[in-house]
Design a protein around this motif. Sequence first.
Motif, PDB file in Angstrom:
ATOM      1  N   ASP A  41      -9.278 -15.470   6.065  1.00 53.84           N
ATOM      2  CA  ASP A  41     -10.546 -16.045   5.330  1.00 53.84           C
ATOM      3  C   ASP A  41     -11.191 -14.630   5.159  1.00 53.84           C
ATOM      4  O   ASP A  41     -10.605 -13.602   5.151  1.00 53.84           O
ATOM      5  CB  ASP A  41     -11.705 -16.855   6.119  1.00 53.84           C
ATOM      6  N   ASP A  42     -12.508 -14.729   4.543  1.00 51.94           N
ATOM      7  CA  ASP A  42     -13.118 -13.379   4.148  1.00 51.94           C
ATOM      8  C   ASP A  42     -14.006 -12.710   5.230  1.00 51.94           C
ATOM      9  O   ASP A  42     -14.599 -11.736   5.123  1.00 51.94           O
ATOM     10  CB  ASP A  42     -14.109 -13.889   3.166  1.00 51.94           C
ATOM     11  N   ASP A  43     -13.859 -13.172   6.292  1.00 44.76           N
ATOM     12  CA  ASP A  43     -14.742 -12.575   7.505  1.00 44.76           C
ATOM     13  C   ASP A  43     -13.869 -11.256   8.089  1.00 44.76           C
ATOM     14  O   ASP A  43     -12.584 -11.492   8.138  1.00 44.76           O
ATOM     15  CB  ASP A  43     -14.786 -13.601   8.644  1.00 44.76           C
ATOM     16  N   THR A  44     -14.434 -10.309   8.001  1.00 50.04           N
ATOM     17  CA  THR A  44     -13.832  -9.076   8.328  1.00 50.04           C
ATOM     18  C   THR A  44     -12.998  -9.067   9.716  1.00 50.04           C
ATOM     19  O   THR A  44     -12.115  -8.598   9.854  1.00 50.04           O
ATOM     20  CB  THR A  44     -14.822  -7.788   8.211  1.00 50.04           C
ATOM     21  N   TYR A  45     -14.156  -9.366  10.579  1.00 50.36           N
ATOM     22  CA  TYR A  45     -13.279  -9.379  12.049  1.00 50.36           C
ATOM     23  C   TYR A  45     -12.202 -10.485  12.132  1.00 50.36           C
ATOM     24  O   TYR A  45     -11.113 -10.147  12.970  1.00 50.36           O
ATOM     25  CB  TYR A  45     -14.444  -9.582  12.962  1.00 50.36           C
ATOM     26  N   HIS A  46     -12.442 -11.411  11.323  1.00 44.88           N
ATOM     27  CA  HIS A  46     -11.275 -12.450  11.684  1.00 44.88           C
ATOM     28  C   HIS A  46      -9.883 -11.802  10.887  1.00 44.88           C
ATOM     29  O   HIS A  46      -8.915 -12.144  11.441  1.00 44.88           O
ATOM     30  CB  HIS A  46     -11.840 -13.853  10.840  1.00 44.88           C
ATOM     31  N   ARG A  47     -10.276 -11.158   9.820  1.00 44.85           N
ATOM     32  CA  ARG A  47      -8.950 -10.611   9.327  1.00 44.85           C
ATOM     33  C   ARG A  47      -8.402  -9.569  10.322  1.00 44.85           C
ATOM     34  O   ARG A  47      -7.059  -9.518  10.318  1.00 44.85           O
ATOM     35  CB  ARG A  47      -9.258  -9.971   7.996  1.00 44.85           C
ATOM     36  N   ALA A  48      -9.229  -8.845  10.880  1.00 43.71           N
ATOM     37  CA  ALA A  48      -8.621  -7.795  11.827  1.00 43.71           C
ATOM     38  C   ALA A  48      -7.920  -8.540  12.996  1.00 43.71           C
ATOM     39  O   ALA A  48      -6.780  -8.026  13.410  1.00 43.71           O
ATOM     40  CB  ALA A  48      -9.797  -7.117  12.591  1.00 43.71           C
ATOM     41  N   GLU A  49      -8.486  -9.796  13.366  1.00 42.30           N
ATOM     42  CA  GLU A  49      -7.642 -10.462  14.388  1.00 42.30           C
ATOM     43  C   GLU A  49      -6.467 -11.060  14.059  1.00 42.30           C
ATOM     44  O   GLU A  49      -5.571 -10.888  14.815  1.00 42.30           O
ATOM     45  CB  GLU A  49      -8.588 -11.739  14.901  1.00 42.30           C
ATOM     46  N   ILE A  50      -6.301 -11.423  12.928  1.00 40.94           N
ATOM     47  CA  ILE A  50      -5.058 -12.045  12.211  1.00 40.94           C
ATOM     48  C   ILE A  50      -4.068 -11.009  12.119  1.00 40.94           C
ATOM     49  O   ILE A  50      -2.829 -10.953  12.597  1.00 40.94           O
ATOM     50  CB  ILE A  50      -5.179 -12.629  10.800  1.00 40.94           C
ATOM     51  N   ALA A  51      -4.412  -9.778  11.621  1.00 42.80           N
ATOM     52  CA  ALA A  51      -3.598  -8.556  11.217  1.00 42.80           C
ATOM     53  C   ALA A  51      -2.879  -8.138  12.314  1.00 42.80           C
ATOM     54  O   ALA A  51      -1.891  -7.563  12.495  1.00 42.80           O
ATOM     55  CB  ALA A  51      -4.329  -7.312  10.446  1.00 42.80           C
TER      56      ALA A  51
ATOM     57  N   LEU B 183      -9.867  -3.324   6.454  1.00 41.49           N
ATOM     58  CA  LEU B 183     -10.172  -2.392   5.464  1.00 41.49           C
ATOM     59  C   LEU B 183      -9.232  -1.772   4.589  1.00 41.49           C
ATOM     60  O   LEU B 183      -9.696  -1.487   3.320  1.00 41.49           O
ATOM     61  CB  LEU B 183     -10.682  -1.136   6.466  1.00 41.49           C
ATOM     62  N   TYR B 184      -8.024  -1.918   4.859  1.00 45.89           N
ATOM     63  CA  TYR B 184      -7.211  -1.253   4.195  1.00 45.89           C
ATOM     64  C   TYR B 184      -6.392  -2.231   3.243  1.00 45.89           C
ATOM     65  O   TYR B 184      -5.741  -1.586   2.227  1.00 45.89           O
ATOM     66  CB  TYR B 184      -6.129  -0.214   4.783  1.00 45.89           C
ATOM     67  N   ILE B 185      -6.332  -3.203   3.566  1.00 45.02           N
ATOM     68  CA  ILE B 185      -5.258  -4.065   2.370  1.00 45.02           C
ATOM     69  C   ILE B 185      -6.064  -5.335   2.182  1.00 45.02           C
ATOM     70  O   ILE B 185      -6.868  -6.057   3.201  1.00 45.02           O
ATOM     71  CB  ILE B 185      -4.172  -4.627   3.437  1.00 45.02           C
ATOM     72  N   ASP B 186      -5.671  -5.899   0.841  1.00 51.11           N
ATOM     73  CA  ASP B 186      -6.408  -7.131   0.471  1.00 51.11           C
ATOM     74  C   ASP B 186      -5.728  -8.323   1.061  1.00 51.11           C
ATOM     75  O   ASP B 186      -4.727  -8.367   1.509  1.00 51.11           O
ATOM     76  CB  ASP B 186      -6.080  -7.155  -1.116  1.00 51.11           C
TER      77      ASP B 186
ATOM     78  N   LYS C 209       0.853  -1.271  -0.053  1.00 55.13           N
ATOM     79  CA  LYS C 209       0.074   0.160   0.034  1.00 55.13           C
ATOM     80  C   LYS C 209       0.829   1.287  -0.216  1.00 55.13           C
ATOM     81  O   LYS C 209       0.279   2.431  -0.077  1.00 55.13           O
ATOM     82  CB  LYS C 209      -0.975  -0.063   1.255  1.00 55.13           C
ATOM     83  N   GLY C 210       2.109   1.005   0.283  1.00 51.61           N
ATOM     84  CA  GLY C 210       3.000   2.483   0.083  1.00 51.61           C
ATOM     85  C   GLY C 210       2.991   3.198   1.236  1.00 51.61           C
ATOM     86  O   GLY C 210       3.598   4.328   1.455  1.00 51.61           O
TER      87      GLY C 210
END
Length: 472
Positions: free
Chosen positions: A291-301, A257-260, A204-205
Amino acid sequence: MTGIYHPDDRHASRQPGWKAYQERLKQRQRPPAPNRKKIQRNRPDLKFTGLLKITGLLIVLLVLVGGLFLYPKGGAEVPPAETPPAAASPKLAARIQKSDLRILLGQNHLTNVTQQPVQVVFDGHPYKVRTSLDMGLQQYLLDNLDRVNSRYIGIVAMQPQTGRLITMVGFDKQNPAHDPCVCADYPAASLFKIVTAAAAVEKKGYTAGTNLKFNGYKHTLYKRQLTDTTNRYTISTTLEDAFAQSINPVFGKIGALYIDPAALKAVGDALGFNREMNFDLPWPVSHLEIDDDTYHRAEIASGFNRETTLSPLHGAVIVATMINGGKPVEPTLVDQIVDDRGNSIYRGAPHVLPPAVSAGTATQLQRMMEATITSGTGRRAFRGHGKSAVLSRLTLGGKTGSISNQANDTRFDWFAGFATEKNGSEKLAIAVMVGHGEYIGTRAGHYARMAFEYYFKEYFAQKEPVGGASNS
């Protein structure tokens, strides 16, 4: 890898012919020695080729006649003309590859080694293994492990340029045979923020100075914190400060939200998750799944989960990657192996892998890790480092992480970081995992500080002559 020579297979078909030839030999008469000399005197014009034939014949006759004396009639059976050597003892090939070390070393994990060389027995034969470990540092850390309050301890330090492991010290209270240094079952916790930050910069730069916002507490992660809503309670920060202070909502928003998610996983895989890495010993794979779950991606990140797992060895490799300008290096433990005949059958060599991230990304991560020591969650462990005779001569960086297990009876405590010589080229990457029990004992950051101080104190002492530069 090994081979056994079978002498009975080589001449089994020659025995009948040899016995028949022996019977014929008994019927022949040996001419007297004077006659042979006379024949030679009476043929001065014998050509050179004839002399060669006669000489060869005489040699054959002498060997055969000698056999009559060694094995007279009625004696032992005459062996084959070419007596094969004794069966060779099983041994390794003259040279072995790094991939063969796992077979040779077997269950000899070589963690907690305090003497060189280490003798390893393979297939009944001894081999001397000389490791890259610093024996003084090994003993020092072993002497100072908190075995009372800790369930697990894994400490791995390596030279980032070469991948040579300088220390591997482990402790498992319940299973002494277990090696926590290479075990990849421990939750990565906030150490995964290194991966998320690298993905944000790489994909994302972002830079260390990129402005970001969050609401709520720093170390919580609620769904209501994963919005772009700005109000009077919104707090502005930079990526550097969010990294140094391990602010979960900032990294949760990056992941959600910000990164694929594919980009985040790609950087994670490039840094060694979900794939085997070549090492001298068996080394389980660290686990990462998005996975595609938004909150799960937040947890991972943000590292706010128990599914993403990591080993201390892998943590040290990730840090070394940032010190190497984005290039991972294969860790090596064995410098040399010598067989029971004194032959060197293996020598370790550095192997730098293709870049996992760009050099620019690695530079940004180093800056964020330095901020962790000066103003973030690593500040307490390295308090007063600027006044230390040793640490003041080093640039220090790191990342902390902590999370409890599902049963809530073990608190995992991480520190992964580096120390680089300010006026020199020596560098050390380290990862420490401590699983605290009922009480919090010696923390991971403190073990890292101990390792840095001991290693570089010895290094500076060897580097500088007596009466040379001071350690100020």
